[in-house]
Write an enzyme that holds these catalytic residues in place. Structure first.
Site, PDB file in Angstrom:
ATOM      1  N   LEU A 128       0.819  -1.208   0.000  1.00  0.00           N
ATOM      2  CA  LEU A 128       0.000   0.000   0.000  1.00  0.00           C
ATOM      3  C   LEU A 128       0.847   1.250   0.000  1.00  0.00           C
ATOM      4  O   LEU A 128       0.415   2.289  -0.465  1.00  0.00           O
ATOM      5  CB  LEU A 128      -0.935  -0.010   1.216  1.00  0.00           C
ATOM      6  N   PHE A 133       8.616   5.228   8.697  1.00  0.00           N
ATOM      7  CA  PHE A 133       8.476   4.262   9.782  1.00  0.00           C
ATOM      8  C   PHE A 133       8.616   2.821   9.305  1.00  0.00           C
ATOM      9  O   PHE A 133       8.964   1.933  10.070  1.00  0.00           O
ATOM     10  CB  PHE A 133       7.100   4.398  10.435  1.00  0.00           C
ATOM     11  N   LYS A 135       6.692  -0.026   6.166  1.00  0.00           N
ATOM     12  CA  LYS A 135       5.825  -0.231   5.013  1.00  0.00           C
ATOM     13  C   LYS A 135       4.452  -0.715   5.470  1.00  0.00           C
ATOM     14  O   LYS A 135       4.315  -1.310   6.535  1.00  0.00           O
ATOM     15  CB  LYS A 135       6.439  -1.258   4.052  1.00  0.00           C
ATOM     16  N   ASP A 248      -2.705  14.837  16.401  1.00  0.00           N
ATOM     17  CA  ASP A 248      -2.442  14.977  14.960  1.00  0.00           C
ATOM     18  C   ASP A 248      -3.725  14.778  14.159  1.00  0.00           C
ATOM     19  O   ASP A 248      -3.764  14.004  13.198  1.00  0.00           O
ATOM     20  CB  ASP A 248      -1.367  13.989  14.508  1.00  0.00           C
TER      21      ASP A 248
END
Length: 445
Positions: A128, A133, A135, A248
């Site tokens: 995707l 960070f 996959k 966030d």
């Protein structure tokens, strides 16, 4: 060891009844209402960049969540993949013998093949996306035949540490909301594979940002905003009541639940099931008792107290959501900038002067002059602000009761002083949401 928090459900939202207000019809064959004054992204600016400078490594901008066949783009949800996201076709993943895996690459990513079976359960179907960070891959859960999203974190100590922290947050959310009443993404499982922490999530649909982008940034209608906002507010209020701040919140981190209708055409007509959403990405979520980093949030949704280094609490989420709702309403980012002082100047153009007492307390005194914002009104930057920003109430398209209610709610959310800013629990009782509370009460009777 994380302290165990007591379950705290929201006060019932069906106890009070308010008058219904008239809803505007959805624009023919489009989501929202075409408006020539809606504007567009600032030329040359990427709305998905400028994430907080000291964001924890591996903060999960992980999921996506629809297939390339559905969107034509494996990075339709690239904001979930971090600032360094690359196309899945270029990430070195190749088809190979089923179940065969290789060593890590030079950046610490797991090198794998389509068909790899992890934990003797999760079979990799496609990639995707790739981020700083690690996959994210789509897998088939061979125990349930369900498709899921699996984030494979880099085999690097700092990333592993943050992944474990996020897992703890997600486990706490699952425990506190075991009947899935609140719209937070569900972690289904986690495990280690060849030194990599892997987190399994439910597969969701498009992000609200990606929907806007594919729909040429046509804004949502007020009715659609109300439906989505009510779910989002309940979800984040649930977090706040359990001593957790998301930090966030942005359109990229609000995803449509409906994964079998991931193309824009399928959700342009208002249907409740198509407009159900969930909040995702708890990579920087922070409990009240934990250390609070001085800089949080993605730039455009960052609260003034964060920019001014005044310290922050859960109310920074309220500010971010105020910016999100304005983006839904306008079809564009409210504060499109990559400079902190310009950001503050934009706030003043939209919301009025920043209170002198806040400027006086700021640790960023280079932003202050004579207890006012140190801003050159003759600069080219100020010309840009004059062109793209106007007072909040002047952004209102129609002077209807429901739009007046929306903007009254927004003015309470976009309040400079955190002591005066509305809480989400208070916001859920705002008259703007009265039609939904009445509807819920009628469904229960």
């Amino acid at each position: 060891m994380m302290e165990k928090l007591q379950r705290s459900d929201l006060q019932s939202l069906e106890q009070r009844e308010h008058n219904m207000v008239t809803e505007p019809s959805v624009h023919s064959n489009t989501m929202g209402i075409q408006d020539n004054d809606c504007g567009s992204w600032r030329d040359g600016d990427d709305p998905n960049t400028d994430v907080q400078a000291d964001k924890k490594p591996g903060s999960l901008n992980q999921h996506r969540l629809c297939t390339p066949a559905e969107t034509g783009n494996p990075l339709a949800e690239s904001p979930f993949l971090g600032d360094n996201a690359v196309n899945a076709e270029d990430d070195g993943v190749k088809s190979g013998p089923k179940g065969k895996s290789c060593e890590d690459d030079e950046e610490g990513h797991l090198v794998y093949h389509v068909g790899l079976l992890m934990k003797e359960r999760y079979e990799v179907v496609l990639t995707l996306g790739t981020g700083a960070f690690g996959k994210v891959v789509e897998c088939i859960d061979r125990h349930t035949e369900r498709r899921v999203a699996v984030k494979i974190v880099k085999n690097i100590d700092s990333f592993r540490e943050v992944a474990r922290s996020e897992i703890a947050v997600l486990e706490e959310i699952n425990s506190l909301d075991d009947d899935n009443r609140f719209a937070c993404v569900r972690m289904l499982d986690w495990f280690e594979h060849e030194g990599h922490i892997c987190i399994v999530f439910e597969l969701l649909g498009l992000s609200t940002f990606e929907f806007l982008r594919q729909n040429k940034f046509l804004p949502f209608s007020v009715k659609q905003i109300r439906h989505m906002a009510f779910q989002i507010f309940r979800a984040v209020c649930f977090l706040h009541r359990n001593k957790l701040t998301h930090t966030d919140l942005k359109p990229e981190n609000i995803l449509f639940v409906c994964s079998d209708n991931d193309d824009v055409e399928a959700v342009k007509v208002f249907e409740e099931r198509n407009l159900n959403v969930k909040v995702v990405d708890f990579g920087t979520a922070t409990f009240d008792h934990e250390h609070h980093e001085s800089l949080v949030s993605t730039r455009h949704y960052r609260a003034p107290e964060v920019i001014l280094d005044l310290g922050w609490n859960q109310s920074c989420d309220v500010w971010s959501l105020g910016c999100v709702l304005m983006e839904f309403y306008l079809g564009r980012t409210l504060f499109m900038t990559h400079d902190s002082k310009e950001h503050l100047a934009m706030m003043e153009k939209v919301l009025g002067p920043i209170p002198p007492n806040l400027l006086k307390q700021s640790r960023k005194q280079h932003y202050v002059h004579n207890e006012s914002l140190n801003w050159d009104e003759h600069s080219s930057s100020n010309d840009y602000i004059r062109k793209h920003c106007k007072p909040l109430k002047q952004c209102m398209r129609r002077n209807t009761e429901e739009e007046r209610q929306l903007f009254d709610l927004l003015s309470c959310m976009l309040e400079y002083d955190v002591c005066r800013r509305i809480t989400l629990e208070e916001a859920l009782w705002h008259p703007f949401f009265s039609p939904l509370r009445t509807q819920k009460q009628q469904q229960r009777s």
